[in-house]
Design a protein around this motif. Structure first.
Motif, PDB file in Angstrom:
ATOM      1  N   ASP A  69       0.834  -1.200   0.000  1.00 43.45           N
ATOM      2  CA  ASP A  69       0.000   0.000   0.000  1.00 43.45           C
ATOM      3  C   ASP A  69       0.872   1.256   0.000  1.00 43.45           C
ATOM      4  O   ASP A  69       0.546   2.248  -0.657  1.00 43.45           O
ATOM      5  CB  ASP A  69      -0.925   0.003   1.222  1.00 43.45           C
ATOM      6  CG  ASP A  69      -1.943  -1.136   1.174  1.00 43.45           C
ATOM      7  OD1 ASP A  69      -2.395  -1.462   0.053  1.00 43.45           O
ATOM      8  OD2 ASP A  69      -2.269  -1.692   2.241  1.00 43.45           O
ATOM      9  N   ALA A  70       1.987   1.180   0.719  1.00 41.49           N
ATOM     10  CA  ALA A  70       2.930   2.301   0.703  1.00 41.49           C
ATOM     11  C   ALA A  70       3.503   2.496  -0.692  1.00 41.49           C
ATOM     12  O   ALA A  70       3.656   3.630  -1.174  1.00 41.49           O
ATOM     13  CB  ALA A  70       4.055   2.060   1.711  1.00 41.49           C
ATOM     14  N   GLY A  75       3.855   5.530  -5.805  1.00 41.25           N
ATOM     15  CA  GLY A  75       3.668   5.570  -7.257  1.00 41.25           C
ATOM     16  C   GLY A  75       2.701   6.648  -7.681  1.00 41.25           C
ATOM     17  O   GLY A  75       2.927   7.361  -8.664  1.00 41.25           O
ATOM     18  N   GLU A  76       1.612   6.791  -6.923  1.00 37.43           N
ATOM     19  CA  GLU A  76       0.612   7.815  -7.243  1.00 37.43           C
ATOM     20  C   GLU A  76       1.190   9.220  -7.110  1.00 37.43           C
ATOM     21  O   GLU A  76       0.899  10.103  -7.917  1.00 37.43           O
ATOM     22  CB  GLU A  76      -0.593   7.660  -6.308  1.00 37.43           C
ATOM     23  CG  GLU A  76      -1.420   6.404  -6.568  1.00 37.43           C
ATOM     24  CD  GLU A  76      -2.424   6.141  -5.462  1.00 37.43           C
ATOM     25  OE1 GLU A  76      -2.511   6.985  -4.541  1.00 37.43           O
ATOM     26  OE2 GLU A  76      -3.108   5.103  -5.514  1.00 37.43           O
ATOM     27  N   THR A  86       2.990   0.584 -12.336  1.00 37.10           N
ATOM     28  CA  THR A  86       2.733  -0.843 -12.180  1.00 37.10           C
ATOM     29  C   THR A  86       2.154  -1.139 -10.803  1.00 37.10           C
ATOM     30  O   THR A  86       2.239  -0.327  -9.887  1.00 37.10           O
ATOM     31  CB  THR A  86       4.025  -1.661 -12.348  1.00 37.10           C
ATOM     32  OG1 THR A  86       4.919  -1.350 -11.265  1.00 37.10           O
ATOM     33  CG2 THR A  86       4.696  -1.381 -13.672  1.00 37.10           C
ATOM     34  N   GLU A  87       1.580  -2.321 -10.668  1.00 38.66           N
ATOM     35  CA  GLU A  87       1.167  -2.802  -9.360  1.00 38.66           C
ATOM     36  C   GLU A  87       2.417  -3.161  -8.546  1.00 38.66           C
ATOM     37  O   GLU A  87       3.451  -3.536  -9.108  1.00 38.66           O
ATOM     38  CB  GLU A  87       0.270  -4.029  -9.501  1.00 38.66           C
ATOM     39  CG  GLU A  87      -1.175  -3.684  -9.844  1.00 38.66           C
ATOM     40  CD  GLU A  87      -1.844  -2.908  -8.717  1.00 38.66           C
ATOM     41  OE1 GLU A  87      -1.885  -3.417  -7.585  1.00 38.66           O
ATOM     42  OE2 GLU A  87      -2.305  -1.780  -8.981  1.00 38.66           O
ATOM     43  N   PRO A  88       2.352  -3.041  -7.222  1.00 34.49           N
ATOM     44  CA  PRO A  88       3.543  -3.317  -6.405  1.00 34.49           C
ATOM     45  C   PRO A  88       3.903  -4.791  -6.378  1.00 34.49           C
ATOM     46  O   PRO A  88       3.032  -5.657  -6.404  1.00 34.49           O
ATOM     47  CB  PRO A  88       3.136  -2.821  -5.017  1.00 34.49           C
ATOM     48  CG  PRO A  88       1.654  -2.867  -5.011  1.00 34.49           C
ATOM     49  CD  PRO A  88       1.221  -2.567  -6.414  1.00 34.49           C
ATOM     50  N   TYR A  89       5.199  -5.055  -6.328  1.00 35.93           N
ATOM     51  CA  TYR A  89       5.721  -6.394  -6.083  1.00 35.93           C
ATOM     52  C   TYR A  89       6.748  -6.246  -4.968  1.00 35.93           C
ATOM     53  O   TYR A  89       7.789  -5.634  -5.159  1.00 35.93           O
ATOM     54  CB  TYR A  89       6.375  -6.991  -7.324  1.00 35.93           C
ATOM     55  CG  TYR A  89       6.986  -8.352  -7.067  1.00 35.93           C
ATOM     56  CD1 TYR A  89       6.173  -9.473  -6.914  1.00 35.93           C
ATOM     57  CD2 TYR A  89       8.367  -8.502  -6.956  1.00 35.93           C
ATOM     58  CE1 TYR A  89       6.719 -10.720  -6.661  1.00 35.93           C
ATOM     59  CE2 TYR A  89       8.927  -9.747  -6.707  1.00 35.93           C
ATOM     60  CZ  TYR A  89       8.099 -10.852  -6.563  1.00 35.93           C
ATOM     61  OH  TYR A  89       8.647 -12.094  -6.303  1.00 35.93           O
ATOM     62  N   LYS A 140      10.009   2.325  -3.676  1.00 33.64           N
ATOM     63  CA  LYS A 140       9.864   1.154  -2.809  1.00 33.64           C
ATOM     64  C   LYS A 140       9.779   1.580  -1.349  1.00 33.64           C
ATOM     65  O   LYS A 140      10.397   2.570  -0.937  1.00 33.64           O
ATOM     66  CB  LYS A 140      11.079   0.228  -2.998  1.00 33.64           C
ATOM     67  CG  LYS A 140      11.026  -1.065  -2.204  1.00 33.64           C
ATOM     68  CD  LYS A 140      12.143  -1.987  -2.609  1.00 33.64           C
ATOM     69  CE  LYS A 140      12.201  -3.226  -1.707  1.00 33.64           C
ATOM     70  NZ  LYS A 140      10.959  -4.016  -1.747  1.00 33.64           N
ATOM     71  N   ALA A 141       8.996   0.827  -0.584  1.00 29.34           N
ATOM     72  CA  ALA A 141       9.014   0.950   0.868  1.00 29.34           C
ATOM     73  C   ALA A 141      10.122   0.048   1.401  1.00 29.34           C
ATOM     74  O   ALA A 141      10.292  -1.074   0.937  1.00 29.34           O
ATOM     75  CB  ALA A 141       7.670   0.547   1.453  1.00 29.34           C
ATOM     76  N   ILE A 142      10.885   0.527   2.371  1.00 31.93           N
ATOM     77  CA  ILE A 142      12.026  -0.251   2.858  1.00 31.93           C
ATOM     78  C   ILE A 142      11.600  -1.364   3.815  1.00 31.93           C
ATOM     79  O   ILE A 142      11.936  -2.518   3.594  1.00 31.93           O
ATOM     80  CB  ILE A 142      13.059   0.679   3.529  1.00 31.93           C
ATOM     81  CG1 ILE A 142      13.458   1.823   2.568  1.00 31.93           C
ATOM     82  CG2 ILE A 142      14.292  -0.114   3.964  1.00 31.93           C
ATOM     83  CD1 ILE A 142      14.016   1.363   1.251  1.00 31.93           C
ATOM     84  N   PRO A 143      10.843  -1.086   4.872  1.00 31.68           N
ATOM     85  CA  PRO A 143      10.399  -2.173   5.765  1.00 31.68           C
ATOM     86  C   PRO A 143       9.080  -2.778   5.290  1.00 31.68           C
ATOM     87  O   PRO A 143       8.462  -2.295   4.329  1.00 31.68           O
ATOM     88  CB  PRO A 143      10.219  -1.456   7.108  1.00 31.68           C
ATOM     89  CG  PRO A 143       9.812  -0.071   6.727  1.00 31.68           C
ATOM     90  CD  PRO A 143      10.492   0.239   5.416  1.00 31.68           C
TER      91      PRO A 143
END
Length: 341
Positions: A69-70, A75-76, A86-89, A140-143
Motif C-alpha cells: 500500500d505504501a 507511485g501515485e 505498475t502494481e507493487p511487487y 519502494k518501501a524499505i520495511p
C-alpha cells in the motif's frame, strides 16, 4: 507492528513476516513465499505441503501501512503526465513512459521524499530522452510496514510540489538548416553538417523543411535566417563559422537579428554554441564540433527545445557539471556521465 504465530487455517488475509523456503531434493531450493506476502485461500494447500501447520504473521497497528500500500501511494505521488504505474511487487512500483518524449523530473520533490525514513524513489536523469514503455522511475518501501504519518508526509509533498516525473511529447517542429562556410557554398568541400543534423532532428519527430547555404558573409547569413522565418520554421539551425576568427561571421549575423540567450557554453565539445530567439523561434548557432563529434552540447539542448521548453541562460550554465565528454572509444551516450551532473 508485532508478530504472532497462527494456525494455517486462520492465516487467510494475514501477512507473512518471513520467507518460506521450498526444497525439492536434487532439483531446487528457493523461496516459495516471500515476507510481506498476504496469505490467500489458494495458498493453504501448498503451505501444508511445505510442512507448515503454523506460520508467523504480522499484526499491524492502526498507524501501520503495509509495504504494498505504501508502494501504491509512492507511485501515485510520483506519477505525472504520460506516466503508467505498475502494481507493487514486494512494495516495488515501477513507472513507465506512456509516450515517446522528454523526461521531466521534479528534483526538489524527489529530494524531499528521499529525506523521509522508510521510503525510497529513484529516476532516470532529468531531461532524458525516453521511449514509450521505458521505465523512468522506481519506488519502494524499505520495511514491511511504514508508519502512516510518513505516508501522509509523502502525500503532502505531492500536494506542495506536484508530480515527480512526467514525460513531455516531442512537438512536430519545422526546421530550417543554414549551412555556412565559403568552401561549402562554392562546392570546394562537401557539406558534412546536413546529414548529421537531419538525422538528429528527425529522430525526435522534427521535419527539415529547408536547407540553404551561405558563404562567410554576414549579410547573406542574416538574409537566410530571415528567409527561414518566412517559411514558417519553428527552429533555425545555423551551422559553422562560430569561432572568434575574423572570417567566422555567423555569430555576428545571428546577433544582428536575434535576441541572444548565451554565446558560449560550459560543455566540451560545444564551447562555441550560441542560443538565441526571434520571438518564439529558436535560432541556434552550432560550432564545427557538431559536424565531427558524435555527441555535443546540441544533443543536450535540442531535445528540450523540441519538447517545447524555452532555454534560459541558467539552463546552459547548469550543464557545466557533467559537461565534459569522456570521448569513449565506443560511445555509450546517453548511458554515460555526459550532461548528467
Amino acid at each position: 507492528m508485532k508478530t504472532r504465530k497462527v494456525k494455517i487455517e486462520e492465516a487467510v488475509g494475514m501477512i507473512l513476516c518471513h520467507d518460506i523456503t521450498e526444497i525439492i531434493p536434487g532439483e531446487k531450493k528457493g523461496r516459495a513465499f516471500g515476507k510481506g506476502h498476504r496469505i490467500r485461500e489458494e495458498d493453504l494447500e501448498r503451505l501444508k505441503g511445505l510442512g507448515k501447520n503454523h506460520i508467523y504473521v504480522l499484526h499491524m497497528d492502526e498507524d501501520d501501512v503495509h509495504e504494498d500500500d505504501a508502494g501504491r501511494i509512492l507511485g501515485e505521488v510520483l506519477a505525472g503526465e504520460n506516466i503508467k504505474v505498475t502494481e507493487p511487487y514486494e512494495s516495488r512500483v515501477n513507472l513507465h513512459a506512456a509516450v515517446d518524449g522528454l523526461l521531466k523530473v521534479n528534483t526538489k520533490a524527489l529530494y524531499r521524499i528521499n529525506r523521509l525514513d522508510d521510503v525510497a524513489a529513484s529516476t532516470l536523469p532529468n531531461y532524458s530522452v525516453v521511449g514509450k514503455g521505458e521505465m523512468v522511475a522506481g519506488t519502494k518501501a524499505i520495511p514491511l510496514v511504514v508508519k502512516r504519518g510518513i505516508m501522509e508526509q509523502v502525500r503532502e509533498i505531492g500536494k506542495e510540489e506536484g508530480a515527480v516525473v512526467s514525460v513531455v511529447p516531442f512537438r512536430p517542429v519545422k526546421i530550417s538548416l543554414i549551412i555556412t562556410g565559403t568552401e561549402v557554398y562554392k562546392g570546394i568541400i562537401q557539406d558534412a553538417f546536413q546529414p548529421v543534423l537531419r538525422e538528429k532532428v528527425e529522430a525526435l519527430g522534427g521535419e527539415v523543411i529547408d536547407v540553404s547555404y551561405a558563404p562567410d558573409d554576414e549579410r547573406m547569413i542574416r538574409e537566410k535566417i530571415q528567409r527561414a522565418l518566412g517559411l514558417g520554421s519553428d527552429i533555425v539551425l545555423v551551422s559553422g563559422g562560430m569561432s572568434v576568427d575574423p572570417d567566422d561571421v555567423t555569430p555576428k549575423a545571428i546577433c544582428s537579428v536575434a535576441q541572444v540567450v548565451k554565446y558560449g557554453s560550459p560543455v566540451l565539445p560545444g564551447a562555441m554554441f550560441m542560443m538565441s530567439y526571434i520571438g518564439d523561434v529558436a535560432v541556434i548557432g552550432i560550432p564545427a564540433c557538431g559536424m565531427y563529434a558524435k555527441i555535443t552540447v546540441f544533443d543536450l539542448i535540442y531535445p528540450r527545445i523540441a519538447a517545447g521548453e524555452r532555454i534560459q541562460k541558467e539552463d546552459i550554465i547548469a550543464l557545466a557539471n557533467g559537461g565534459l565528454c569522456r570521448k569513449c572509444e565506443s560511445c555509450r551516450f546517453p548511458n554515460c556521465s555526459f550532461g548528467r551532473g
